[in-house]
Motif scaffolding. Structure first.
Motif, mmCIF file in Angstrom:
data_model
loop_
_atom_site.group_PDB
_atom_site.id
_atom_site.type_symbol
_atom_site.label_atom_id
_atom_site.label_comp_id
_atom_site.label_asym_id
_atom_site.label_seq_id
_atom_site.Cartn_x
_atom_site.Cartn_y
_atom_site.Cartn_z
ATOM 1 N N ARG A 182 4.177 -25.978 16.467
ATOM 2 C CA ARG A 182 3.375 -24.827 16.049
ATOM 3 C C ARG A 182 4.213 -23.772 15.344
ATOM 4 N N SER A 196 5.322 -33.311 6.856
ATOM 5 C CA SER A 196 4.608 -33.225 8.136
ATOM 6 C C SER A 196 3.243 -32.564 7.992
ATOM 7 N N CYS A 197 3.080 -31.793 6.923
ATOM 8 C CA CYS A 197 1.790 -31.136 6.658
ATOM 9 C C CYS A 197 0.905 -31.978 5.736
ATOM 10 N N ASP A 253 1.610 -32.833 2.553
ATOM 11 C CA ASP A 253 1.795 -32.524 1.135
ATOM 12 C C ASP A 253 2.921 -33.401 0.600
ATOM 13 N N ARG A 294 -0.319 -41.932 7.746
ATOM 14 C CA ARG A 294 -1.184 -40.757 7.840
ATOM 15 C C ARG A 294 -2.573 -41.037 7.289
ATOM 16 N N ILE A 305 9.070 -30.545 6.158
ATOM 17 C CA ILE A 305 7.946 -29.703 6.560
ATOM 18 C C ILE A 305 6.728 -30.046 5.712
ATOM 19 N N TYR A 306 6.930 -30.143 4.401
ATOM 20 C CA TYR A 306 5.807 -30.513 3.531
ATOM 21 C C TYR A 306 5.246 -31.881 3.923
ATOM 22 N N LYS A 353 6.022 -24.334 12.671
ATOM 23 C CA LYS A 353 6.334 -24.797 11.321
ATOM 24 C C LYS A 353 6.361 -23.657 10.320
ATOM 25 N N ASP A 354 5.451 -22.704 10.456
ATOM 26 C CA ASP A 354 5.433 -21.577 9.519
ATOM 27 C C ASP A 354 6.735 -20.789 9.595
ATOM 28 N N PHE A 407 9.467 -22.880 8.055
ATOM 29 C CA PHE A 407 9.283 -22.877 6.600
ATOM 30 C C PHE A 407 9.806 -21.575 6.000
#
Length: 109
Positions: A15, A53-54, A56, A97, A50-51, A17-18, A21
């Protein structure tokens, strides 16, 4: 914030990640301002994760390609290997995914 702390926050507390980032973005700006290519390559590689895992994947790929170019240019063989590993895993993660069946294994580089 030191690398190990950012890694710990990102990998043990998803949680956050922001926060991770934001820290990596600040680190990237600083590395560019200082013309520290080694830190820039590491940070681009970290941001790509990070990208990824999101979900993107296009941005993750772009950051990995930038990281690889820098690491090759400065002769960072260990970093080059780490980035190549992440590049190879990207199609697999993308397939998992999206529920796609895996056929063939790891992409060749």
């Amino acid at each position: 914030m030191p690398f190990f702390w950012i890694d710990w926050v990102f990998y043990t507390q998803p949680r956050q990640k922001d926060r991770a980032f934001d820290c990596f973005q600040q680190e990237l700006k600083l590395a560019k301002a200082l013309d520290d290519r080694a830190i820039e390559g590491v940070t681009l590689n970290n941001l790509s994760q990070i990208y990824q895992s999101c979900g993107d994947y296009d941005t993750a790929l772009r950051y990995l390609e930038e990281s690889l170019a820098i690491r090759q240019a400065i002769g960072d063989r260990a970093g080059e290997g780490a980035t190549l590993n992440n590049l190879d895993a990207l199609p697999i993660v993308r397939g998992l995914r999206h529920g796609a069946a895996l056929s063939g294994g790891v992409a060749g580089h």
